[in-house]
Design a protein around this motif. Structure first.
Motif, short mmCIF file in Angstrom:
data_model
loop_
_atom_site.label_atom_id
_atom_site.label_comp_id
_atom_site.label_asym_id
_atom_site.label_seq_id
_atom_site.Cartn_x
_atom_site.Cartn_y
_atom_site.Cartn_z
N SER A 22 0.77 -1.14 -0.01
CA SER A 22 0.06 -0.05 -0.01
C SER A 22 0.92 1.19 0.13
O SER A 22 0.45 2.35 0.67
CB SER A 22 -0.96 0.17 1.34
OG SER A 22 -1.94 -0.98 0.98
N ARG A 23 1.86 1.20 -0.68
CA ARG A 23 2.77 2.22 -0.98
C ARG A 23 3.30 2.49 -2.27
O ARG A 23 3.20 1.50 -3.05
CB ARG A 23 4.21 2.41 0.16
CG ARG A 23 3.90 2.13 1.39
CD ARG A 23 5.28 2.02 2.43
NE ARG A 23 4.82 1.94 3.82
CZ ARG A 23 4.79 3.15 4.45
NH1 ARG A 23 4.83 4.36 3.89
NH2 ARG A 23 4.50 3.03 5.73
N LEU A 24 3.54 3.61 -2.83
CA LEU A 24 4.11 3.98 -4.12
C LEU A 24 5.54 3.50 -4.15
O LEU A 24 6.43 4.06 -3.17
CB LEU A 24 3.98 5.20 -4.31
CG LEU A 24 4.48 5.78 -5.81
CD1 LEU A 24 3.37 5.41 -6.89
CD2 LEU A 24 4.35 7.35 -5.87
N SER A 25 5.80 2.81 -5.00
CA SER A 25 7.23 2.20 -5.14
C SER A 25 8.21 3.38 -5.59
O SER A 25 7.58 4.15 -6.11
CB SER A 25 7.50 1.06 -5.94
OG SER A 25 7.21 1.47 -7.31
N ALA A 26 9.47 3.16 -5.16
CA ALA A 26 10.46 4.32 -5.73
C ALA A 26 10.46 4.22 -7.14
O ALA A 26 10.58 5.30 -7.75
CB ALA A 26 11.90 3.94 -5.17
N GLY A 27 10.27 3.01 -7.88
CA GLY A 27 10.47 2.95 -9.27
C GLY A 27 9.10 3.63 -9.81
O GLY A 27 9.40 4.29 -10.91
N SER A 28 7.94 3.57 -9.44
CA SER A 28 6.73 4.22 -10.09
C SER A 28 7.02 5.98 -9.87
O SER A 28 6.49 6.50 -10.61
CB SER A 28 5.44 3.65 -9.22
OG SER A 28 5.09 2.49 -9.76
N ALA A 29 7.57 6.11 -8.67
CA ALA A 29 7.81 7.79 -8.28
C ALA A 29 8.63 8.17 -9.37
O ALA A 29 8.44 9.26 -9.94
CB ALA A 29 8.17 7.98 -6.85
#
Length: 281
Positions: A22-29
């Motif tokens: 339930s977190r935004l991954s560093a890759g997606s960011a």
């Protein structure tokens, strides 16, 4: 940077843009920032969450568009840290709904806009489930709880959401009782872990993620809207879009409603899909 003004990309959060934690991954960011700053992508999220949790989840993204929050009850202006286009529930409707709950010896949470904060009011004893719900959210900077508030029904702040958690059959009885008396948008759904439990969300008429996306698209003057989702409550906004994409972990009904299926939420699938789409145009 050339701004891509033709397409608006809108993603659900939980189960779609966010990973299994339930977190935004560093890759997606990183990829979203590349899409926004280098390709001029018009990207935002549409979620039932409030800004109190959306803002910290999306803090690594250089967002330029408002977030659609509280199921479409408002927009959150990222640059100004303020609500926009809030859609309040009429005070007499709040009273009618609260009366129905009280006839069943229950009290809902009433979410009210207070400037840039969301004040969440409740009266009376809470169940263990409700107590855990409050404890997990009590220290968020954009939300304040007012518990055992005898005036929870009549606060002068506009009510954006009436929310309750209980047994599904109990909430269904309240919905059946109150719906003939008021005009509002109602979402009643089962808990994904225990179908005997349920959640009830009540907003002002015309308050849905689908309608909020349509209003934002009109405001931006885009020609095309692409929506990403995974859950049943995403189907309406997917049907309202020009093109809809279900992540691979979506419910079967969502996949059936989508134009296309992409990778799972654990593989940064949404930003990768957007990048491929932009490169093809």
């Amino acid at each position: 940077m050339t701004i891509n003004t033709k397409t608006l990309y809108v993603s659900d959060l939980d189960g779609t843009l966010l990973g299994a934690d339930s977190r935004l991954s560093a890759g997606s960011a990183r990829l979203l920032n590349h899409l926004i700053t280098e390709h001029g992508a018009l990207f935002t999220v549409a979620t039932a969450r409030t800004p109190a949790t959306v803002v910290p989840l999306m803090q690594q993204v250089e967002a330029t568009l408002p977030f659609i929050v509280i199921g479409g009850a408002a927009l959150w202006n990222v640059q100004q840290n303020a609500y926009e286009q809030a859609r309040p529930i009429k005070p007499d409707t709040v009273l009618t709904i609260a009366d129905a709950f009280e006839r069943n010896s229950l009290h809902p949470f009433i979410y009210r806009q207070h400037g840039s904060l969301l004040h969440t009011h409740h009266f009376g004893p809470m169940s263990d489930q409700e107590s855990r719900f409050v404890a997990q959210r009590q220290n968020l900077p954009l939300k304040r709880f007012f518990l055992d508030d005898a005036h929870y029904r009549t606060s002068p702040d506009p009510a954006l959401l009436i929310f309750s958690m209980n047994k599904y059959r109990v909430l269904k009885g309240i919905v059946d009782e109150v719906m003939p008396q008021v005009q509002c948008e109602v979402m009643l759904y089962h808990d994904i872990f225990d179908p005997d439990d349920g959640y009830l969300e009540i907003c002002a008429p015309g308050t849905t993620k689908a309608l909020a996306i349509k209003r934002l698209a009109k405001r931006l003057g885009v020609e095309r809207v692409v929506v990403f989702g995974d859950n049943r409550n995403d189907i309406a906004m997917m049907r309202a879009a020009t093109w809809s994409v279900a992540v691979d972990n979506a419910f079967d009904e969502v996949k059936a409603a989508a134009h296309e299926i992409t990778g799972p939420n654990t593989a940064d699938a949404v930003p990768h899909w957007i990048l491929n789409d932009l490169l093809q145009r």
